[in-house]
Design an enzyme around this catalytic site. Structure first.
Site, PDB file in Angstrom:
ATOM      1  N   ASP A 194      22.827 -55.295  43.909  1.00 32.74           N
ATOM      2  CA  ASP A 194      23.361 -53.914  43.465  1.00 32.74           C
ATOM      3  C   ASP A 194      24.745 -54.129  43.002  1.00 32.74           C
ATOM      4  O   ASP A 194      25.122 -53.447  42.046  1.00 32.74           O
ATOM      5  CB  ASP A 194      23.293 -53.255  44.678  1.00 32.74           C
ATOM      6  CG  ASP A 194      22.098 -52.257  44.886  1.00 32.74           C
ATOM      7  OD1 ASP A 194      20.934 -52.817  44.161  1.00 32.74           O
ATOM      8  OD2 ASP A 194      22.200 -51.413  45.108  1.00 32.74           O
ATOM      9  N   TYR A 214      14.511 -58.403  57.195  1.00 33.27           N
ATOM     10  CA  TYR A 214      14.009 -57.135  56.988  1.00 33.27           C
ATOM     11  C   TYR A 214      12.343 -57.110  57.687  1.00 33.27           C
ATOM     12  O   TYR A 214      11.653 -56.026  57.741  1.00 33.27           O
ATOM     13  CB  TYR A 214      13.755 -56.662  55.518  1.00 33.27           C
ATOM     14  CG  TYR A 214      15.012 -56.431  54.957  1.00 33.27           C
ATOM     15  CD1 TYR A 214      16.260 -56.230  55.540  1.00 33.27           C
ATOM     16  CD2 TYR A 214      15.191 -55.996  53.360  1.00 33.27           C
ATOM     17  CE1 TYR A 214      17.470 -55.772  54.934  1.00 33.27           C
ATOM     18  CE2 TYR A 214      16.436 -55.633  52.863  1.00 33.27           C
ATOM     19  CZ  TYR A 214      17.546 -55.681  53.646  1.00 33.27           C
ATOM     20  OH  TYR A 214      18.730 -55.290  53.099  1.00 33.27           O
ATOM     21  N   LYS A 252      25.007 -68.118  54.822  1.00 34.87           N
ATOM     22  CA  LYS A 252      25.984 -68.032  55.619  1.00 34.87           C
ATOM     23  C   LYS A 252      25.998 -69.229  56.712  1.00 34.87           C
ATOM     24  O   LYS A 252      25.543 -68.948  58.036  1.00 34.87           O
ATOM     25  CB  LYS A 252      25.850 -66.459  56.353  1.00 34.87           C
ATOM     26  CG  LYS A 252      26.839 -66.258  57.236  1.00 34.87           C
ATOM     27  CD  LYS A 252      28.412 -65.861  56.426  1.00 34.87           C
ATOM     28  CE  LYS A 252      29.599 -65.469  57.502  1.00 34.87           C
ATOM     29  NZ  LYS A 252      30.713 -65.194  56.562  1.00 34.87           N
ATOM     30  N   ASP A 283      29.971 -64.049  51.904  1.00 31.60           N
ATOM     31  CA  ASP A 283      31.383 -63.249  51.789  1.00 31.60           C
ATOM     32  C   ASP A 283      32.085 -63.543  50.583  1.00 31.60           C
ATOM     33  O   ASP A 283      32.524 -62.771  49.752  1.00 31.60           O
ATOM     34  CB  ASP A 283      32.126 -63.205  53.029  1.00 31.60           C
ATOM     35  CG  ASP A 283      32.063 -64.608  53.556  1.00 31.60           C
ATOM     36  OD1 ASP A 283      31.264 -65.537  53.053  1.00 31.60           O
ATOM     37  OD2 ASP A 283      33.178 -65.014  54.617  1.00 31.60           O
ATOM     38  N   ASP A 343      19.741 -58.053  48.347  1.00 31.28           N
ATOM     39  CA  ASP A 343      19.689 -56.864  48.291  1.00 31.28           C
ATOM     40  C   ASP A 343      21.083 -56.195  47.767  1.00 31.28           C
ATOM     41  O   ASP A 343      21.341 -55.431  47.058  1.00 31.28           O
ATOM     42  CB  ASP A 343      19.188 -56.145  49.750  1.00 31.28           C
ATOM     43  CG  ASP A 343      18.832 -54.581  49.471  1.00 31.28           C
ATOM     44  OD1 ASP A 343      19.083 -53.926  48.472  1.00 31.28           O
ATOM     45  OD2 ASP A 343      18.676 -54.007  50.541  1.00 31.28           O
TER      46      ASP A 343
END
Ligand code: NAD
Length: 360
Positions: free
Chosen positions: A253, A142, A193, A225, A249
């Site tokens: 959620d 980000y 990852k 994943d 992020d």
């Protein structure tokens, strides 16, 4: 010694829910002689309306001087049409996070047994759920440079971002997560990852190095994943999860929704010295603002986190959390968590009930 708490009500339901959290804080402050000094300032849309910008200098100065900050929420449709992104409410929040170096985002996902029906997952999968997601908040893809949007030769459009972390950034968020795990169930799962992205190969290396300092904490690694899958398959396997900004992020959620109600979830954003900004996970809910029906419990639970992590008042935090559990046992519910047989209460009635439960 007195401790300064800056309260930022913000927009939409922000002032309504923060008013209830203030009642609770003032009650526990008096009960336990915590020496809290509460003051208020403008941020977000309210600040734009009053001063023309979302983060006035006076607010930033007060935020820097405070020991901790309690925020309601910012934003609303009336400010979304400004073509200048610097004059958007969200810039107020991002400004405080970056100016104060609040890199460690703590998002607990706790399912109160009284609300097990509110989850979309089966009660036996989520009942008793108590996970803490630790998300890096000021780095990663980000913020990485270079970034941009351009048109290449031949008129082909291209967008690009850079996923970068240096080892110091990884180490400091790793420490936050190991410390949190040490204070809870002593299990930490680092999500990356590393089979595809070099930046997360480094992430995994640094987490393994840090583990030597925390031998009492069990460390595991999981690809993002698989973590997404495990969160909905068997979420109770997790205690503390640590991950980078983007993965965090998304996963936080998903974890939040396991509990079924966004109106119940607090969060903390911390700097290296545990100074922090505390806020509910939800937004300013303009659709229900001014109606007195918003659930104030996420903000009240954020105040409890603030007492625990920034103000060294863990017992006060425990008492507030127990009071919240008690009002749920009394079958009191705001509209968002209402179900058959329960008694529906307003925002302020819910706040009053928590205050009354604290007094018992
Ligand atoms: P939202 O979280 O505000 O609302 C989503 C839904 O949940 C709405 O139906 C709302 O009524 C409900 N809801 C949220 N909080 C509730 C509560 N405490 N009690 C009962 N119901 C509640 O998300 P949104 O609608 O996507 O965004 C609205 C505004 O909030 C936007 O301007 C957005 O930018 C802003 N926002 C701010 C923050 C923040 O301040 N940290 C975070 C997210 C969104």
């Amino acid at each position: 010694m007195s401790k300064k708490v800056l309260v930022l009500p913000g927009d939409g339901i922000g002032p309504e829910i923060v008013a209830e959290a203030r009642k609770v804080l003032e009650t526990i402050n008096a009960q336990m002689s915590l020496g809290l000094e509460l003051s208020e300032a403008l941020v977000g849309g309210a600040a734009i309306d009053a001063t023309g910008i979302p983060l006035p200098e006076a607010t930033l100065t007060a935020a820097k001087e405070a020991d901790a900050i309690l925020l309601g929420a910012v934003g609303g449709p009336q400010w979304d049409t400004n073509p200048d992104f610097q004059i958007r409410p969200e810039k107020g929040l991002l400004g405080i996070r970056s100016q104060l170096g609040l890199f460690g985002n703590l998002r607990p996902a706790i399912l109160y047994p009284q609300l097990a029906h509110a989850s979309t997952l089966k009660p036996e999968v989520v009942s008793g759920l108590d996970i803490l997601i630790v998300r890096e908040l000021t780095g990663g893809i980000y913020f990485g440079q270079p970034r941009g949007y351009r048109t290449k030769e031949g008129g082909v459009r291209e967008g690009f971002n850079t996923y970068v972390y240096d080892e110091n950034e990884i180490r400091r968020i790793g420490r936050v997560a190991f410390e949190a795990a040490r204070a809870r169930g002593k299990k930490l799962c680092s999500v990356d990852k590393a089979n595809v992205l070099e930046v997360t190969v480094l992430w995994r290396e640094v987490m393994n190095e840090l583990h030597a300092e925390y031998p009492d904490v069990e460390l595991s690694h999981m690809y993002v994943d698989n973590a997404a899958m495990q969160l909905v398959r068997a979420p109770k396997q997790f205690d503390v999860v640590v991950t980078g900004n983007m993965f965090g992020d998304i996963l936080s959620d998903a974890a939040a929704m396991l509990t079924g109600s966004i109106g119940m979830l607090p969060s903390a954003s911390l700097d290296a010295n545990n100074k922090g900004m505390y806020e509910p996970c939800h937004g300013s809910a303009p659709d229900i603002a001014g109606q007195g029906i918003a659930n104030p419990l996420a903000t009240i639970l954020s105040a409890a986190m603030m007492l625990r992590y920034s103000l060294n008042a863990g017992e006060a935090a425990d008492r507030i959390e127990a009071a919240v559990s008690k009002v749920l046992d009394q079958n009191l519910r705001t509209a968002d968590i209402m179900s058959e047989g329960m008694r529906r209460v307003s925002t302020s009635e819910m706040g009053d009930a928590v205050v009354a439960a604290l007094a018992e």
